[in-house]
Design a protein around this motif. Structure first.
Motif, short mmCIF file in Angstrom:
data_model
loop_
_atom_site.label_atom_id
_atom_site.label_comp_id
_atom_site.label_asym_id
_atom_site.label_seq_id
_atom_site.Cartn_x
_atom_site.Cartn_y
_atom_site.Cartn_z
N MET A 1 -35.68 -52.04 -43.04
CA MET A 1 -35.07 -51.64 -41.78
C MET A 1 -33.58 -51.46 -42.00
SD MET A 1 -35.28 -53.32 -37.95
CE MET A 1 -36.19 -54.68 -38.49
N ASN A 2 -33.01 -50.44 -41.39
CA ASN A 2 -31.59 -50.20 -41.56
C ASN A 2 -30.77 -51.12 -40.66
OD1 ASN A 2 -31.94 -49.11 -39.06
ND2 ASN A 2 -31.63 -47.00 -39.67
N ARG A 3 -29.49 -50.82 -40.51
CA ARG A 3 -28.56 -51.68 -39.78
C ARG A 3 -29.03 -51.98 -38.35
NH1 ARG A 3 -24.56 -52.14 -36.43
NH2 ARG A 3 -22.47 -52.75 -36.83
N PHE A 4 -29.61 -51.04 -37.68
CA PHE A 4 -30.05 -51.25 -36.30
C PHE A 4 -31.55 -51.50 -36.25
CE2 PHE A 4 -26.25 -48.59 -35.93
CZ PHE A 4 -25.50 -49.38 -35.10
N MET A 5 -31.93 -52.22 -35.22
CA MET A 5 -33.35 -52.49 -35.01
C MET A 5 -34.08 -51.19 -34.72
SD MET A 5 -33.00 -55.65 -32.34
CE MET A 5 -34.74 -55.71 -32.06
N GLU A 6 -35.30 -51.16 -35.04
CA GLU A 6 -36.10 -50.00 -34.67
C GLU A 6 -36.23 -49.98 -33.15
OE1 GLU A 6 -39.83 -49.72 -36.65
OE2 GLU A 6 -38.97 -50.33 -38.56
N GLU A 7 -36.21 -48.81 -32.59
CA GLU A 7 -36.28 -48.64 -31.13
C GLU A 7 -37.52 -49.31 -30.55
OE1 GLU A 7 -35.00 -47.48 -27.42
OE2 GLU A 7 -33.91 -47.29 -29.30
N LYS A 49 -25.68 -57.25 -32.23
CA LYS A 49 -25.51 -58.36 -33.17
C LYS A 49 -26.85 -58.86 -33.71
CE LYS A 49 -21.26 -59.73 -30.96
NZ LYS A 49 -20.48 -60.84 -30.45
N PHE A 50 -27.79 -57.97 -33.81
CA PHE A 50 -29.14 -58.32 -34.26
C PHE A 50 -29.12 -59.04 -35.60
CE2 PHE A 50 -32.84 -56.99 -36.86
CZ PHE A 50 -33.81 -57.73 -36.20
N GLU A 51 -28.24 -58.63 -36.49
CA GLU A 51 -28.19 -59.23 -37.83
C GLU A 51 -27.78 -60.69 -37.78
OE1 GLU A 51 -26.18 -56.40 -37.20
OE2 GLU A 51 -27.67 -54.97 -37.86
N GLN A 52 -27.04 -61.09 -36.76
CA GLN A 52 -26.57 -62.47 -36.65
C GLN A 52 -27.68 -63.45 -36.25
OE1 GLN A 52 -23.16 -62.64 -34.10
NE2 GLN A 52 -21.93 -61.35 -35.44
N PHE A 53 -28.77 -62.92 -35.70
CA PHE A 53 -29.87 -63.78 -35.33
C PHE A 53 -30.58 -64.23 -36.61
CE2 PHE A 53 -34.49 -64.09 -34.08
CZ PHE A 53 -34.37 -65.32 -33.49
N TYR A 62 -32.68 -68.15 -28.31
CA TYR A 62 -31.46 -67.41 -28.66
C TYR A 62 -31.00 -66.53 -27.49
CZ TYR A 62 -28.50 -64.14 -31.30
OH TYR A 62 -27.46 -63.35 -31.74
N LEU A 63 -31.93 -65.80 -26.90
CA LEU A 63 -31.58 -64.93 -25.75
C LEU A 63 -31.18 -65.77 -24.54
CD1 LEU A 63 -34.34 -62.19 -26.12
CD2 LEU A 63 -31.91 -61.96 -26.66
N ALA A 64 -31.85 -66.90 -24.33
CA ALA A 64 -31.50 -67.79 -23.22
C ALA A 64 -30.08 -68.32 -23.39
CB ALA A 64 -32.50 -68.93 -23.12
#
Length: 174
Positions: A1-7, A49-53, A62-64
């Protein structure tokens, strides 16, 4: 997967957690439109900041945590204070509320919980409504478990005072 999450993956996360995060945000700030804005901001932050998770906790936790922090920031903001001042000035009473609904015990209890200060409201919500343990709440809020126990005791006593006119089965045994 690249830098961004898949849609598709991001859409699935939104679909799975939106309702939970909306309820959580609303219970903090008591305003649906602001809660919706906060949840949108939470998902935007998560996307950016997906990579930080690092999966040190569950995605829900995490989302909470992000939602709680954004709610607390909102409650400190000028926008919120201006809105509260405006509402108190222009709508000083709840005369328009249906009298039958006010007598409904569930609404009365929910109103009492929502009137609690945030630090007591959040532990009541997590403990009774989300059914989290004291330890889980402690980890989620990053405060000692004895502080959670103290806040639960204080919140119950405040609720007893607010609800003393009725015999509440839940509060009789406390």
């Amino acid at each position: 997967m690249n830098r961004f999450m898949e849609e598709q993956q991001f859409q699935q996360v939104m679909k799975e957690y939106t309702d939970y995060l909306l309820r959580l945000a609303y219970l903090y700030i008591k305003d649906w439109s602001a809660a919706e804005d906060i949840v949108q901001d939470v998902f935007l932050t998560y996307y950016q900041k997906f990579e930080q998770f690092g999966e040190r906790a569950s995605l829900k936790t995490y989302l909470a945590k992000i939602t709680i922090n954004k709610c607390k920031d909102y409650l400190k903001s000028w926008r919120y204070r201006k809105q509260v001042l405006t509402n108190n000035f222009f709508n000083p009473s709840k005369k328009g509320r249906d009298r039958i609904i006010e007598e409904d015990e569930k609404l009365e209890l929910a109103d009492a919980v929502l009137r609690l200060p945030v630090k007591y409201r959040e532990v009541i919500i997590y403990y009774y409504f989300e059914e989290l343990s004291v330890l889980e709440i402690s980890q989620l809020l990053s405060i000692p478990d004895n502080t959670i126990k103290t806040r639960l005791r204080k919140a119950r006593s405040l609720l007893k005072i607010q609800l003393k006119e009725n015999d509440w089965e839940v509060l009789i045994h406390e």
